[in-house]
Scaffold this motif. Structure first.
Motif, PDB file in Angstrom:
ATOM      1  N   GLY A 187       0.934  -1.221  -0.111  1.00  0.00           N
ATOM      2  CA  GLY A 187       0.066   0.340  -0.150  1.00  0.00           C
ATOM      3  C   GLY A 187       0.488   0.906  -0.250  1.00  0.00           C
ATOM      4  N   ASP A 188       1.895   1.579   0.932  1.00  0.00           N
ATOM      5  CA  ASP A 188       2.533   2.278   1.156  1.00  0.00           C
ATOM      6  C   ASP A 188       3.494   2.567  -0.395  1.00  0.00           C
ATOM      7  OD1 ASP A 188       1.822   3.086   3.431  1.00  0.00           O
ATOM      8  OD2 ASP A 188       3.276   2.838   5.121  1.00  0.00           O
ATOM      9  N   LEU A 189       4.338   1.403  -0.895  1.00  0.00           N
ATOM     10  CA  LEU A 189       5.058   1.032  -1.607  1.00  0.00           C
ATOM     11  C   LEU A 189       4.223   1.544  -2.918  1.00  0.00           C
ATOM     12  CD1 LEU A 189       7.980   0.509  -2.345  1.00  0.00           C
ATOM     13  CD2 LEU A 189       7.196  -2.168  -3.352  1.00  0.00           C
ATOM     14  N   LEU A 190       3.514   1.365  -3.428  1.00  0.00           N
ATOM     15  CA  LEU A 190       2.602   1.365  -4.617  1.00  0.00           C
ATOM     16  C   LEU A 190       1.155   1.507  -5.185  1.00  0.00           C
ATOM     17  CD1 LEU A 190       1.822  -1.082  -6.326  1.00  0.00           C
ATOM     18  CD2 LEU A 190       3.751  -2.209  -6.489  1.00  0.00           C
ATOM     19  N   LEU A 191       0.489   0.780  -4.047  1.00  0.00           N
ATOM     20  CA  LEU A 191      -0.986   1.219  -4.399  1.00  0.00           C
ATOM     21  C   LEU A 191      -1.731   1.956  -4.652  1.00  0.00           C
ATOM     22  CD1 LEU A 191      -1.215  -3.148  -2.878  1.00  0.00           C
ATOM     23  CD2 LEU A 191      -1.778  -2.135  -5.383  1.00  0.00           C
ATOM     24  N   ALA A 192      -1.204   2.253  -2.994  1.00  0.00           N
ATOM     25  CA  ALA A 192      -2.146   3.786  -2.374  1.00  0.00           C
ATOM     26  C   ALA A 192      -1.774   5.136  -4.548  1.00  0.00           C
ATOM     27  CB  ALA A 192      -1.888   4.079  -1.792  1.00  0.00           C
ATOM     28  N   ASP A 193      -0.679   5.165  -4.686  1.00  0.00           N
ATOM     29  CA  ASP A 193      -0.354   5.889  -6.388  1.00  0.00           C
ATOM     30  C   ASP A 193      -1.389   5.290  -7.406  1.00  0.00           C
ATOM     31  OD1 ASP A 193       1.145   8.113  -7.283  1.00  0.00           O
ATOM     32  OD2 ASP A 193       1.706   5.932  -8.469  1.00  0.00           O
ATOM     33  N   ALA A 194      -1.093   4.108  -7.375  1.00  0.00           N
ATOM     34  CA  ALA A 194      -1.621   2.885  -8.660  1.00  0.00           C
ATOM     35  C   ALA A 194      -3.113   3.470  -8.673  1.00  0.00           C
ATOM     36  CB  ALA A 194      -1.274   1.922  -8.607  1.00  0.00           C
ATOM     37  N   VAL A 195      -3.984   3.650  -7.124  1.00  0.00           N
ATOM     38  CA  VAL A 195      -5.060   3.205  -7.127  1.00  0.00           C
ATOM     39  C   VAL A 195      -5.580   4.689  -7.540  1.00  0.00           C
ATOM     40  CG1 VAL A 195      -7.517   2.697  -5.402  1.00  0.00           C
ATOM     41  CG2 VAL A 195      -5.646   1.224  -5.613  1.00  0.00           C
ATOM     42  N   ALA A 196      -5.387   5.231  -6.745  1.00  0.00           N
ATOM     43  CA  ALA A 196      -5.334   6.766  -6.587  1.00  0.00           C
ATOM     44  C   ALA A 196      -5.650   7.138  -8.936  1.00  0.00           C
ATOM     45  CB  ALA A 196      -5.051   8.438  -5.877  1.00  0.00           C
ATOM     46  N   GLU A 197      -4.431   7.039  -9.454  1.00  0.00           N
ATOM     47  CA  GLU A 197      -4.796   6.953 -11.037  1.00  0.00           C
ATOM     48  C   GLU A 197      -5.516   6.849 -11.044  1.00  0.00           C
ATOM     49  OE1 GLU A 197      -1.091   6.098 -14.225  1.00  0.00           O
ATOM     50  OE2 GLU A 197      -1.123   4.627 -12.693  1.00  0.00           O
ATOM     51  N   PHE A 198      -5.460   5.160 -10.711  1.00  0.00           N
ATOM     52  CA  PHE A 198      -6.928   4.880 -11.296  1.00  0.00           C
ATOM     53  C   PHE A 198      -8.041   5.314 -11.022  1.00  0.00           C
ATOM     54  CE2 PHE A 198     -10.280   1.641 -11.954  1.00  0.00           C
ATOM     55  CZ  PHE A 198     -10.302   0.962 -12.889  1.00  0.00           C
ATOM     56  N   CYS A 199      -8.331   5.578 -10.438  1.00  0.00           N
ATOM     57  CA  CYS A 199      -9.673   6.784 -10.004  1.00  0.00           C
ATOM     58  C   CYS A 199      -9.497   7.955 -10.540  1.00  0.00           C
ATOM     59  CB  CYS A 199     -10.015   7.446  -8.653  1.00  0.00           C
ATOM     60  SG  CYS A 199     -10.561   5.856  -7.317  1.00  0.00           S
ATOM     61  N   SER A 200      -8.349   8.538 -11.290  1.00  0.00           N
ATOM     62  CA  SER A 200      -8.356   9.887 -11.933  1.00  0.00           C
ATOM     63  C   SER A 200      -8.025   9.588 -13.169  1.00  0.00           C
ATOM     64  CB  SER A 200      -6.303   9.787 -12.098  1.00  0.00           C
ATOM     65  OG  SER A 200      -6.361   9.583 -12.571  1.00  0.00           O
ATOM     66  N   MET A 201      -8.273   7.976 -13.383  1.00  0.00           N
ATOM     67  CA  MET A 201      -8.511   7.294 -14.823  1.00  0.00           C
ATOM     68  C   MET A 201      -9.844   7.633 -15.634  1.00  0.00           C
ATOM     69  SD  MET A 201      -5.536   5.664 -15.636  1.00  0.00           S
ATOM     70  CE  MET A 201      -6.091   4.208 -16.362  1.00  0.00           C
ATOM     71  N   HIS A 202     -10.890   7.046 -14.288  1.00  0.00           N
ATOM     72  CA  HIS A 202     -12.325   7.172 -14.168  1.00  0.00           C
ATOM     73  C   HIS A 202     -13.162   7.580 -12.802  1.00  0.00           C
ATOM     74  CE1 HIS A 202     -11.068   3.868 -16.942  1.00  0.00           C
ATOM     75  NE2 HIS A 202     -10.791   3.615 -15.909  1.00  0.00           N
ATOM     76  N   PRO A 203     -13.630   9.311 -13.759  1.00  0.00           N
ATOM     77  CA  PRO A 203     -13.530  10.346 -12.825  1.00  0.00           C
ATOM     78  C   PRO A 203     -15.191   9.898 -11.850  1.00  0.00           C
ATOM     79  CG  PRO A 203     -13.688  11.561 -15.211  1.00  0.00           C
ATOM     80  CD  PRO A 203     -13.189   9.797 -15.023  1.00  0.00           C
ATOM     81  N   GLY A 204     -15.702   8.238 -12.631  1.00  0.00           N
ATOM     82  CA  GLY A 204     -16.960   7.750 -12.288  1.00  0.00           C
ATOM     83  C   GLY A 204     -17.214   7.270 -11.146  1.00  0.00           C
ATOM     84  N   LEU A 205     -15.307   7.065 -10.832  1.00  0.00           N
ATOM     85  CA  LEU A 205     -15.147   5.625  -9.946  1.00  0.00           C
ATOM     86  C   LEU A 205     -14.956   6.198  -8.736  1.00  0.00           C
ATOM     87  CD1 LEU A 205     -14.758   2.399  -9.258  1.00  0.00           C
ATOM     88  CD2 LEU A 205     -12.508   3.222 -10.178  1.00  0.00           C
ATOM     89  N   THR A 206     -15.741   6.046  -7.591  1.00  0.00           N
ATOM     90  CA  THR A 206     -14.825   6.142  -5.858  1.00  0.00           C
ATOM     91  C   THR A 206     -13.842   4.852  -5.007  1.00  0.00           C
ATOM     92  OG1 THR A 206     -16.678   5.827  -4.806  1.00  0.00           O
ATOM     93  CG2 THR A 206     -15.904   8.012  -5.374  1.00  0.00           C
ATOM     94  N   VAL A 207     -13.065   4.867  -4.460  1.00  0.00           N
ATOM     95  CA  VAL A 207     -12.640   3.769  -3.940  1.00  0.00           C
ATOM     96  C   VAL A 207     -12.513   3.850  -2.861  1.00  0.00           C
ATOM     97  CG1 VAL A 207     -10.110   1.730  -4.177  1.00  0.00           C
ATOM     98  CG2 VAL A 207     -11.880   2.978  -5.966  1.00  0.00           C
TER      99      VAL A 207
END
Length: 300
Positions: A103-123
């Protein structure tokens, strides 16, 4: 050579336990499904299914083939859905849980990036090492390391995480570097309490298989970041996933004490509740996470 579509059809027959159900799923007749399975058996030269008026039984050869056929089926589904996903909006909410290190290493950034790619999605992403109850706690997706026992869940392997034994140069300068795993019994071994195999049982590769060395030390914690700081401070040796200390190795702040000799390696999996077809947003999110892991595979 067996055709890919016949392998996929065979996987469906095993999962559904019925030619008629598979025929209905694929808008085919029963006779077409039967002929295609017969063609597959002829191509392979083995009987895959025993058919009676009451039920289908999978042969030993069929069970072996199914393990590969279901992977072919899943890969086809994911490839098609990945293409569809580019042309469709991904909306809604995803509740997920991930391990603290990743989570600290890469997942927080990866998931936040995915949310930015799909504005209608919340995680909603929780960082925790305990294996949560996906169904009871309402999780859509969990990223976890280790063996999955619950057969009601689906686990997709992402990559393997190698463990290492490390120490700060100051510790090595003070007490010396252990030359063999057995030397660890005379060293201060900082222990990571969050381990299924036991914090004091460190695994190594041997000529006749892996073996365990029992260690002891004056500091134990269930927090990986705290363990890393203790090792950086020169207080002892730590047994941790390589991704936690990879950058420290590159900077020389920590030393890999037994490169290529540590036996512990754990799979990292994307886990979700069993459904015939998980939501597209989950499949796309898993693929996005997988790509981010693989882009950093040298860390693991």
């Amino acid at each position: 050579m067996a055709k890919t579509d016949d392998l996929i059809l065979f996987a469906q027959v095993v999962e559904q336990g019925s030619f008629s159900k598979v025929a209905e799923l694929n808008s085919l007749t029963n006779s077409v499904v039967s002929k295609r399975i017969a063609r597959l058996e002829a191509d392979l030269g083995v009987q895959l299914l025993y058919r009676t008026t009451r039920k289908l039984t999978v042969s030993e050869a069929g069970k072996v083939l199914y393990q590969g056929a279901k992977n072919v089926k899943q890969a086809a589904v994911e490839a098609i859905d990945a293409v569809y996903g580019y042309g469709e909006s991904v909306t809604g909410h995803v509740k997920m849980s991930v391990p603290t290190i990743s989570g600290d290493l890469l997942l927080a950034d990866a998931v936040a990036e995915f949310c930015s790619m799909h504005p209608g999605l919340t995680v909603d992403m929780s960082l925790e090492n305990l294996f949560v109850d996906l169904v009871e706690d309402g999780y859509d997706l969990v990223i976890r390391t280790g063996y999955l026992e619950d057969s009601s869940l689906i686990a997709r392997h992402i990559l393997d995480s190698q463990w290492v034994i490390c120490a700060a140069p100051a510790y090595i300068a003070s007490v010396g570097k252990p030359m063999t795993p057995e030397d660890l019994v005379t060293h201060n071994c900082l222990q990571y309490a969050y381990q299924t195999t036991g914090a004091s049982e460190w695994e190594f590769k041997g000529d006749s298989g892996n073996y365990i060395v029992k260690v002891a030390g004056n500091f134990s914690t269930d927090n990986a970041a705290a363990l890393r700081k203790a090792a950086l401070g020169g207080y002892g040796l730590a047994y941790v996933p390589r991704c936690l200390v990879y950058q420290d190795f590159l900077k020389g702040d920590l030393i890999d004490v037994f490169p290529k000799r540590v036996g512990k390696k754990l799979g990292i999996y994307a886990v979700y509740p069993f459904t015939r077809q998980p939501p597209r947003k989950i499949r796309l999110l898993i693929e996005h996470i997988r790509e981010r892991y693989l882009a950093m595979r040298e860390c693991f």
